[in-house]
Design a protein around this motif. Sequence first.
Motif, short mmCIF file in Angstrom:
data_model
loop_
_atom_site.label_atom_id
_atom_site.label_comp_id
_atom_site.label_asym_id
_atom_site.label_seq_id
_atom_site.Cartn_x
_atom_site.Cartn_y
_atom_site.Cartn_z
N LEU A 182 0.65 -1.27 0.02
CA LEU A 182 0.02 -0.05 -0.01
C LEU A 182 0.77 1.14 -0.01
CD1 LEU A 182 -3.17 -0.95 2.41
CD2 LEU A 182 -3.03 -0.68 -0.06
N ASN A 183 1.87 1.28 0.71
CA ASN A 183 2.62 2.60 0.92
C ASN A 183 3.39 3.11 -0.45
OD1 ASN A 183 3.32 2.98 4.24
ND2 ASN A 183 3.02 0.93 3.39
N MET A 184 3.03 4.27 -0.60
CA MET A 184 3.70 4.99 -1.74
C MET A 184 4.53 5.86 -1.37
SD MET A 184 2.38 3.78 -4.74
CE MET A 184 2.94 5.27 -5.79
N ILE A 185 5.68 6.33 -2.07
CA ILE A 185 6.84 7.36 -1.70
C ILE A 185 6.75 8.38 -2.65
CG2 ILE A 185 9.33 7.68 -1.45
CD1 ILE A 185 8.01 5.87 0.58
N ALA A 190 6.28 18.07 -4.60
CA ALA A 190 5.77 17.65 -5.83
C ALA A 190 4.23 17.91 -6.10
CB ALA A 190 5.68 16.01 -5.81
N TYR A 191 3.76 17.87 -7.24
CA TYR A 191 2.61 18.13 -7.60
C TYR A 191 2.07 16.90 -8.66
CZ TYR A 191 -2.10 19.52 -9.14
OH TYR A 191 -3.42 19.62 -9.48
N HIS A 192 1.07 16.07 -8.08
CA HIS A 192 0.95 14.96 -9.09
C HIS A 192 -0.87 14.98 -9.41
CE1 HIS A 192 4.63 12.93 -8.99
NE2 HIS A 192 4.76 13.12 -7.41
N GLY A 193 -1.43 15.75 -8.89
CA GLY A 193 -2.82 15.94 -9.19
C GLY A 193 -3.68 16.66 -7.93
N GLY A 194 -4.95 16.97 -8.32
CA GLY A 194 -5.92 17.32 -7.43
C GLY A 194 -7.21 16.66 -6.89
N SER A 195 -7.09 15.34 -7.28
CA SER A 195 -8.19 14.27 -6.83
C SER A 195 -7.90 13.94 -5.50
CB SER A 195 -8.28 13.18 -7.79
OG SER A 195 -7.09 12.38 -7.68
N ALA A 196 -8.75 13.35 -4.98
CA ALA A 196 -8.58 12.78 -3.51
C ALA A 196 -7.53 11.70 -3.36
CB ALA A 196 -9.84 12.20 -3.04
N GLY A 197 -7.45 11.18 -4.31
CA GLY A 197 -6.29 10.14 -4.26
C GLY A 197 -4.72 10.76 -4.61
N LEU A 199 -3.85 13.90 -4.31
CA LEU A 199 -3.58 14.92 -3.08
C LEU A 199 -2.50 14.35 -2.10
CD1 LEU A 199 -6.66 17.14 -2.45
CD2 LEU A 199 -4.58 18.01 -3.33
N GLY A 200 -2.75 12.97 -2.09
CA GLY A 200 -1.96 12.56 -1.11
C GLY A 200 -0.47 12.27 -1.54
N LEU A 201 -0.30 12.01 -2.83
CA LEU A 201 1.16 12.23 -3.65
C LEU A 201 1.55 13.60 -3.46
CD1 LEU A 201 0.37 9.81 -6.73
CD2 LEU A 201 1.37 9.31 -4.47
N THR A 202 0.77 14.55 -3.72
CA THR A 202 1.26 16.18 -3.91
C THR A 202 1.79 16.49 -2.55
OG1 THR A 202 -0.33 16.66 -5.64
CG2 THR A 202 0.27 18.41 -4.17
N ALA A 203 2.68 17.31 -2.60
CA ALA A 203 3.33 17.78 -1.51
C ALA A 203 3.72 19.25 -1.56
CB ALA A 203 4.52 17.00 -1.05
N LEU A 204 2.69 20.03 -1.69
CA LEU A 204 2.74 21.55 -1.58
C LEU A 204 1.39 21.82 -0.73
CD1 LEU A 204 3.69 22.08 -5.30
CD2 LEU A 204 4.99 23.11 -3.36
N HIS A 205 1.49 22.64 0.34
CA HIS A 205 0.32 22.30 1.28
C HIS A 205 -0.73 23.37 0.75
CE1 HIS A 205 2.04 26.43 2.66
NE2 HIS A 205 0.81 26.87 2.91
N HIS A 218 6.14 11.24 2.13
CA HIS A 218 7.13 12.35 1.43
C HIS A 218 8.53 12.38 1.97
CE1 HIS A 218 3.07 13.57 0.60
NE2 HIS A 218 3.39 13.59 -0.57
N VAL A 219 9.16 12.07 1.06
CA VAL A 219 10.96 12.19 1.31
C VAL A 219 11.34 13.34 0.86
CG1 VAL A 219 11.35 9.55 1.30
CG2 VAL A 219 11.28 11.07 -0.73
N MET A 220 12.64 13.68 1.20
CA MET A 220 13.38 14.92 1.09
C MET A 220 13.46 15.29 -0.48
SD MET A 220 16.48 14.97 3.76
CE MET A 220 17.01 16.53 3.26
#
Length: 477
Positions: A182-185, A190-197, A199-205, A218-220
Motif C-alpha cells: 500500500l505504501n507510496m513514496i 511535488a505536484y501529481h494532481g488534485g483528486s482525493a487520491g 492529493l496524497g502524492l502532492t506535497a505542496l500545502h 514524502h521524502v526529501m
Amino acid sequence: MFSQRNLWRKSLGSKPVLTQILRRTLFASTPSPSPSERPPVLPPFDHQPTPYNKMMADEILKKRKEFLGPSLFYYYQKPLNIVEGKMQYLYDESGKRYLDAFAGIVTVSCGHCHPDIVNAVVEQTKLLQHTTTIYLHHAIVEFAEALASKMPGNLKVVYFVNSGTEANELAMMMARLYTGNLNMIALRNAYHGGSAGTLGLTALHTWKYPIPQGEVHHVMNPNPYRGAFGSDASRYADEVKDHIAYATPGSVAGFIAETFQGVGGAAELAPGYLKLVYDIVHQAGGVCIADEVQSGFGRTGSHYWGFQTQGVIPDIVTMAKGIGNGLPLGAVVTTPEIAQVMSQRIQFNTFGGNPVCSAGGHAVLKVLDKENRQTHCADVGSHLVGRLKELQHKHEIIGDVRGRGLMLGVELVTDRKDKTPAKAETLILFEKLKDLGVLLGKGGLHGNVFRIKPPMCFNKEDADFLVDALDYAISTI
C-alpha cells in the motif's frame, strides 16, 4: 532596486498592504525612459486576429464569480480575457498580442491552433465523435502504437485517460495491485494532481485539502538549489532508504517523481538521484513511476522524456498536457506484466482514447517529429538559458536559473545568501511583464519562481524579447 525591501517584507503577511504596494508600483507616474530604455517590442508575426464581439472581461468575471466554483483563481490584478491563439501567441478581447511563455500551463506543445492538429480533430469529428472501447476503432490503436514506439524498454501497453490526475491515480492503483503493498513514496515539493487520491502524492500545502491522504510518505526533495544536500544525490537516496526502513513495513507499492518538478518551480532533481532511488525502491518490492505530465515529448531538448535525463527506465510512465496540445487527454504506459494485473476486474474509461482525442494526439506526435521540436527545444532553450544567466549576473534578484530546453525556471530572491523568496517583487514583475506582452507562469511553494514553458514553436527572437522584457521590468522596480 531594493529600496522598498523592508516594506515588501512587512507586506507579506498583510494582503491589503501588499495590494497597496502593487497599485502604487504599477500605476504610479514615472518619468519617460530615454530612447535607449524604451520597452522592448514583440517580434513581428504574420497573423491578424478575428475581431471579437462577444462577452467582455468585466461581465465574464462577474458571471464566473456567480456561476463557477469559488476555488477557481485567475492571474493578474485585472484578469485577461484571452479570445484567440496562434502558435506561440495569444490575443485578448482588444486584439492585443501576447507572447505565451506558459503554454496553457505547459499544455500547448505544438502551438495554439496548429493547422495539422486542428485538421485531424475536425476531420475525425465530422465522421465520428464518440463511441467507447466496447467497439473497435482504428484511431485509438494507431495512436497507442505510435506512442509505444516512443517508449524505451518494455513499456509497450497504453491506457488512455483524460488528464494527468487520472493518469497518476491509475498508476498508483496499478502499483498497489501489482506489488500487493500500500505504501507510496513521493517527493516533497511535488505536484501529481488534485483528486482525493493524488492529493496524497502532492506535497505542496497550498494545494492540499484537510482530508485523509492515504498511505503516502514524502521524502526529501533533491533540489540542487534549495535542498539540504545540494546536488549530492547519494545523501538524498540514503534518506529514502532510511525512510522506508523506519516509516513503512519495509516494503512499498511504489515511488513516483517528476524529473522536473513543474508546479514546484521547475526544479530538476539532483543528477543521478533516480538511478539510486529506483534500485532502493525495487529492493523494497515497489515499482517506479515517472510523472511526465509536464516534461515529456521532447520539451527538455536533450531527451524525449524527462526520466531519460537520469539514465533510468521506469516501470510505469504517466503523461498528459502536451500529449494533446490542449485536448483533454492523458495516458499511462507500462509493461505487459504490470498491465495484466488490471484484468482481474473490469477497468474502463468512458472517454479515454475516444476517436477525436486519439486523432488529435496522434497528430501531435507527427507534428513533433515533422518539425523536429525536440532539437528545436534544445537549440532555443540553450540560447534562452544563456541569456537568462547573463541577466542573473546583472540583477541580484535572480537567485537561480534552471532547467533544460523549454522547461525552465527563474527563482527570485531578496537575498542570494539566505535565498529569501521575493514574493512581493515577483507579483510586481508578473504584472509588469504582462503589460509588456509576456505571459509567464508562477510556481514554487512561495510563488517566487517564474515558470518559462512556452509552446515548443517558441523561437530565439521570442526568447530575446522575453529576456529583454524581464530586464526592462526588473530595471524599473
